[in-house]
Design a protein around this motif. Structure first.
Motif, short mmCIF file in Angstrom:
data_model
loop_
_atom_site.label_atom_id
_atom_site.label_comp_id
_atom_site.label_asym_id
_atom_site.label_seq_id
_atom_site.Cartn_x
_atom_site.Cartn_y
_atom_site.Cartn_z
N ALA A 101 0.83 -1.21 0.00
CA ALA A 101 0.00 0.00 0.00
C ALA A 101 0.86 1.26 0.00
O ALA A 101 0.58 2.23 -0.72
N ALA A 102 1.93 1.24 0.80
CA ALA A 102 2.80 2.41 0.89
C ALA A 102 3.52 2.68 -0.42
O ALA A 102 3.67 3.84 -0.84
N VAL A 103 3.98 1.63 -1.10
CA VAL A 103 4.66 1.79 -2.39
C VAL A 103 3.71 2.41 -3.41
O VAL A 103 4.07 3.34 -4.14
N GLY A 104 2.49 1.90 -3.47
CA GLY A 104 1.52 2.45 -4.41
C GLY A 104 1.27 3.92 -4.16
O GLY A 104 1.17 4.73 -5.11
N GLN A 105 1.19 4.31 -2.88
CA GLN A 105 0.96 5.71 -2.53
C GLN A 105 2.16 6.58 -2.94
O GLN A 105 2.00 7.67 -3.50
N HIS A 106 3.36 6.11 -2.67
CA HIS A 106 4.56 6.87 -3.05
C HIS A 106 4.63 7.07 -4.57
O HIS A 106 5.01 8.15 -5.04
N ILE A 107 4.30 6.03 -5.32
CA ILE A 107 4.34 6.15 -6.78
C ILE A 107 3.38 7.23 -7.26
O ILE A 107 3.72 8.05 -8.13
N GLU A 108 2.19 7.24 -6.71
CA GLU A 108 1.21 8.26 -7.11
C GLU A 108 1.70 9.66 -6.79
O GLU A 108 1.42 10.61 -7.52
#
Length: 414
Positions: free
Chosen positions: A252-259
């Motif tokens: 979840a954190a990786v997806g948020q950082h990418i966005e």
């Protein structure tokens, strides 16, 4: 016309009309038609002399890393001669190809690193002649790329790109000598040209879009994972970027950082569609499951960001290159660390590794029989074995030696 048809037409034209066709296609596609595509020694020295000293220093450093690793690869390849029977000597040698072509992509970005990977590696293998091509960059000679090609040891440097460059190297023209082996990445047209010319010339790999896969556990830094995934997505809008993790929280954190990172990327026009259309995040129950899933992808680049990254060396087998631990990354492999960045894509890691010294070498064998009794014995066995396959001519080659060096009796009448 589609890519395949377009490439076939250009290759056929170069095959028929040589330099004239090369010049016409270069003018049409790259708006580039100098008096000579080959840079002479004075031009090369002038161009290299105008490159910033720090750039030259960095090129030399990286090429030293690539050369050192390639030389270790070459030293690992042993030649031998063994006596398998009395007077029967069998041997193996590793001979470099006589001439290699190095394609160094340009187009949107001047990819100096590809000069290191192709030219330095070929020279470490002992290739006598390396002819290198790179396209003009927005209608100009790319100085840093020329410097990289020169310092790598290229014997000929041509400012020429695309299918016309690949065809000229593979087929030869009035002014460009043909090569035995082609290496280097390129766009879809260059890749298709190499595919169509394979057989007339050797090639390194059938290259597709750059791929990255990250294996991460709960100890990984999600910001680092996100940055690394996007580092490869910027290669092109069709470059896959995949995360496999045992941690739902990290996913979840990786997806948020990418966005959050994507809007500010200077290369967003490539990275954003790549992530949108080819980005994936998978959560699995264990690292064993992560390794197994990663092997099914058989990606070009695999980063292992776990508490014990070296376990992947025993757990995995299908990848182009592994990058173990947070202190390394795929970008190091692409640009500075010394291993070769020309790697298998589209699942080819299931059956091949990447570009290395061995790609420029031919492993050949030789045989010698100096003991008459051994030659006579082999001749008898050869005669029987060949006749099982109904190869009478082969059998007779064995028969004459069995007779000459043995009992003197031919098994058939001339």
């Amino acid at each position: 016309m589609n890519v395949s048809e377009t490439v076939a037409a250009i290759i056929a034209d170069v095959r028929t009309r040589g330099d004239e066709a090369v010049r016409e296609h270069s003018a049409r596609l790259d708006r580039w038609s100098p008096e000579s595509f080959l840079l002479d020694r004075e031009e090369v020295e002038r161009i290299v002399g105008g490159v910033d000293d720090q750039v030259i220093e960095d090129i030399r450093f990286v090429q030293q890393q690539v050369r050192r690793f390639a030389e270790h690869q070459r030293a690992s390849l042993t030649e031998f001669e063994v006596e398998t029977l009395p007077g029967v000597r069998l041997g193996q040698r590793h001979l470099p190809v006589s001439a290699a072509g190095a394609y160094v992509p340009g187009g949107r970005y001047p990819l100096t690193a590809s000069a290191h990977m192709t030219i330095v590696t070929a020279k470490a293998a002992g290739v006598e002649r390396v002819a290198a091509c790179t396209p003009p960059l927005r209608g100009e000679i790319p100085p840093a790329t020329v410097a990289a090609m020169h310092l790598a040891g290229a014997d000929e440097i041509y400012i020429l790109g695309g299918v016309q460059a690949v065809a000229a190297l593979a087929l030869g023209t009035e002014s460009i000598g043909r090569v035995d082996m082609l290496a280097g990445p390129g766009n879809a047209y260059v890749a298709e040209a190499k595919r169509q010319l394979f057989g007339e010339v050797g090639i390194d790999l059938f290259a597709g879009p750059t791929e990255i896969l990250v294996i991460a556990d709960e100890t990984a830094d999600p910001f680092v994972v996100a940055v690394d995934l996007l580092s490869q997505a910027e290669h092109g809008p069709d470059s896959p970027a995949v995360l496999i993790t045992t941690s739902p929280e990290l996913a979840a954190a990786v997806g948020q950082h990418i966005e959050e990172l994507l809007p500010g990327m200077p290369t967003r026009d490539y990275a954003e569609p790549a992530w949108r259309d080819h980005g994936e995040i998978h959560t699995v129950a264990s690292l064993e499951d992560a390794y197994a899933l990663a092997d099914r992808y058989a990606f070009e680049h695999v980063e292992v960001l776990t508490a014990e990254p070296r376990k992947a060396l025993d757990a995995m087998r299908d990848y182009g290159a592994l990058f173990l631990g947070e202190m390394t990354c795929v970008s190091y492999g692409d640009k500075v660390i010394g291993t070769n960045h020309v790697l298998p894509t589209r699942g080819a890691a299931r059956y091949t590794g990447g570009l290395w010294v061995g790609k420029f070498l031919k492993t050949v064998t030789y045989q010698e029989v100096t003991d008459p009794a051994s030659s006579a014995m082999l001749g008898e066995v050869c005669g029987r074995a060949a006749r099982v396959e109904l190869f009478e001519g082969h059998a007779r080659s064995g028969d004459v030696r069995a007779a000459k060096f043995g009992d003197g009796q031919l098994a058939w009448k001339p």
